[in-house]
Write an enzyme that holds these catalytic residues in place. Structure first.
Site, mmCIF file in Angstrom:
data_model
loop_
_atom_site.group_PDB
_atom_site.id
_atom_site.type_symbol
_atom_site.label_atom_id
_atom_site.label_comp_id
_atom_site.label_asym_id
_atom_site.label_seq_id
_atom_site.Cartn_x
_atom_site.Cartn_y
_atom_site.Cartn_z
ATOM 1 N N TYR A 29 -1.783 0.255 10.164
ATOM 2 C CA TYR A 29 -1.978 -0.376 8.852
ATOM 3 C C TYR A 29 -0.727 -0.216 7.993
ATOM 4 C CZ TYR A 29 -3.897 -1.210 4.167
ATOM 5 O OH TYR A 29 -4.109 -1.679 2.894
ATOM 6 N N SER A 65 0.821 -1.218 0.000
ATOM 7 C CA SER A 65 0.000 0.000 0.000
ATOM 8 C C SER A 65 0.850 1.261 0.000
ATOM 9 C CB SER A 65 -0.893 0.001 1.245
ATOM 10 O OG SER A 65 -1.507 1.258 1.437
ATOM 11 N N GLU A 94 0.324 3.507 1.800
ATOM 12 C CA GLU A 94 0.372 3.927 3.195
ATOM 13 C C GLU A 94 1.745 3.700 3.819
ATOM 14 O OE1 GLU A 94 -1.667 5.576 5.147
ATOM 15 O OE2 GLU A 94 -3.131 5.831 3.549
#
Length: 325
Positions: free
Chosen positions: A147, A123, A125
Site C-alpha cells: 500500500y 498517505s 504510509e
C-alpha cells in the site's frame, strides 16, 4: 460554475469533499465503477446533488473519454485499495489501483487539457518505518507495505508530471483521518461501534490489540478543506495534512466509553492475537507548511471527533434495535 470530478465519491473523504464543493457552487461529478452500487452507497445528503458517471480506472481510453466528456476544472482522486489491515492483501491489484491508475489519470489530463488541476490522496504510509518525528514533506520515505509503496510511486510520478510536463498536480500526504462515515474495518469505528453496542446491551466486551499504540487522528471533513485549498494556490505543491498531535488507542476507548457514561476498563480486553508493537519513532505530522501556505489547521478536536462517531453509531444502532434489525 466550475466542474469537479471526484473518484471514490461514496467513501468518507469523497463524500465530505462533495458536500464542501456543492456548498461552494461547483458542479460535482463522481467517477465510479458501478452506477447502481454507487447510488446505493451515496450518503443521503448527496442524493440528487451529484452526477455519477461510470469510470474504469484500469482503462486508459475510458479515463481519457470521461475527461473529454466532463471537462472538469479539478480532479480529486480518492479511489484506492484501503489502508489498515488490508495493506498487504493483493499487492498486484494495490499497485495497479493505487499507483498505475494515478499515472493513467495524469496521462489523460495531459491529453485532454493540461489546465485541469489534480489532487492525489496520498498517505503517511509512504514514510513507513520513519527515521524522524514529526514527519514533514522532506522526511525520508521508507514504505513498509505494498500500500505504502504504491502510494509513493503515485507521488513520485505526480512530481515528474508536475516538473517535466507542467501539470498542476499535487499530493496530500494524509495522516489518519476519521469520521462517522469511516468504514467498520478501521479501529476507530470498531471501538465507537462496540462501545455503543455494550451501552445498548447488544455486546458484553470489546477485544482490542495494543492499547498504547498512538496515532495522529484528525477529522476527515477538515482534511478535505485543505485539499481544496491546495488546488486554489498559484503553484502546485505537496502537503502533509495532520493534527500534529497523537493519541493512544486507550485514549480513544476512554473518550468513547466516558461519553456513554461508562468506564472502558470494565469492558475492554486486550486481544493478544491482534497485538502489535508500537512504532519506535512516533507517527505524527508536521503541518507547518500547510499552516503557512494554505492558512489551514484542523478545527475538530480528537475528543469532539470521537463524540461525533459515537453519536452516529448510537443513532444508527438505536434505530436498528427499534426496527428489530
Amino acid at each position: 460554475m466550475p466542474t469537479v470530478m471526484i473518484t471514490g465519491i461514496t467513501g468518507q473523504d469523497g463524500s465530505y469533499l462533495a458536500e464542501l464543493l456543492i456548498a461552494k457552487g461547483y458542479r460535482v461529478t463522481g467517477a465510479v465503477r458501478n452506477l447502481k452500487e454507487s447510488k446505493a452507497k451515496l450518503p443521503s445528503i448527496l442524493k440528487d446533488k451529484v452526477e455519477l458517471v461510470e469510470f474504469n480506472m484500469s482503462d486508459q481510453s475510458s479515463i481519457t473519454q470521461t475527461l473529454f466528456r466532463l471537462r472538469p476544472h479539478e480532479i480529486y482522486n480518492f479511489a484506492a485499495f484501503s489502508s489498515g489491515a488490508g495493506m498487504y492483501d493483493e499487492p498486484v491489484e494495490i499497485g495497479e489501483v493505487n499507483g498505475i491508475a494515478v499515472v493513467k489519470i495524469l496521462e489523460a489530463i495531459r491529453s485532454v487539457d493540461k489546465e485541469i488541476k489534480f489532487c492525489q490522496a496520498s498517505s503517511r504510509e509512504i514514510f513507513g518505518e520513519a527515521t524522524e518525528s514529526p514527519q514533514n514533506e522532506s522526511t525520508p520515505v521508507n514504505p513498509r507495505s505494498p500500500y505504502g509503496a504504491a502510494k509513493l510511486y503515485a507521488d513520485t510520478m505526480i512530481q515528474i508530471y508536475r516538473k517535466h510536463f507542467g501539470l498542476f498536480a499535487c499530493s496530500a500526504i494524509l495522516f489518519n483521518h476519521e469520521s462517522p462515515r469511516r468504514g467498520l474495518e478501521f479501529v476507530t469505528r470498531k471501538i465507537t461501534r462496540e462501545a455503543v453496542k455494550i451501552k445498548l446491551g447488544l455486546a458484553g466486551e470489546l477485544q482490542i490489540g495494543n492499547l498504547d499504540a498512538r496515532r495522529d487522528w484528525g477529522f476527515a471533513g477538515d482534511y478535505v478543506k485543505a485539499m481544496w485549498l491546495m488546488l486554489q494556490q498559484r503553484y502546485a505543491e505537496d502537503y502533509v495534512l495532520a493534527t500534529g498531535q497523537t493519541h493512544s488507542v486507550r485514549d480513544l476507548c476512554e473518550y468513547a466509553f466516558e461519553y456513554l457514561g461508562m468506564d472502558y476498563r470494565d469492558y475492554v480486553r486486550v486481544d493478544e492475537k491482534a497485538y502489535r508493537q508500537a512504532e519506535v519513532v512516533p507517527l505524527v505530522g508536521d503541518i507547518t507548511k500547510a499552516r503557512l501556505d494554505l492558512k489551514w489547521q484542523p478545527e475538530v478536536s480528537f475528543r469532539e471527533l470521537v463524540q461525533m462517531m459515537v453519536d452516529e453509531d448510537l443513532n444508527s444502532l438505536k434505530s436498528n434495535k427499534e426496527n428489530g434489525a
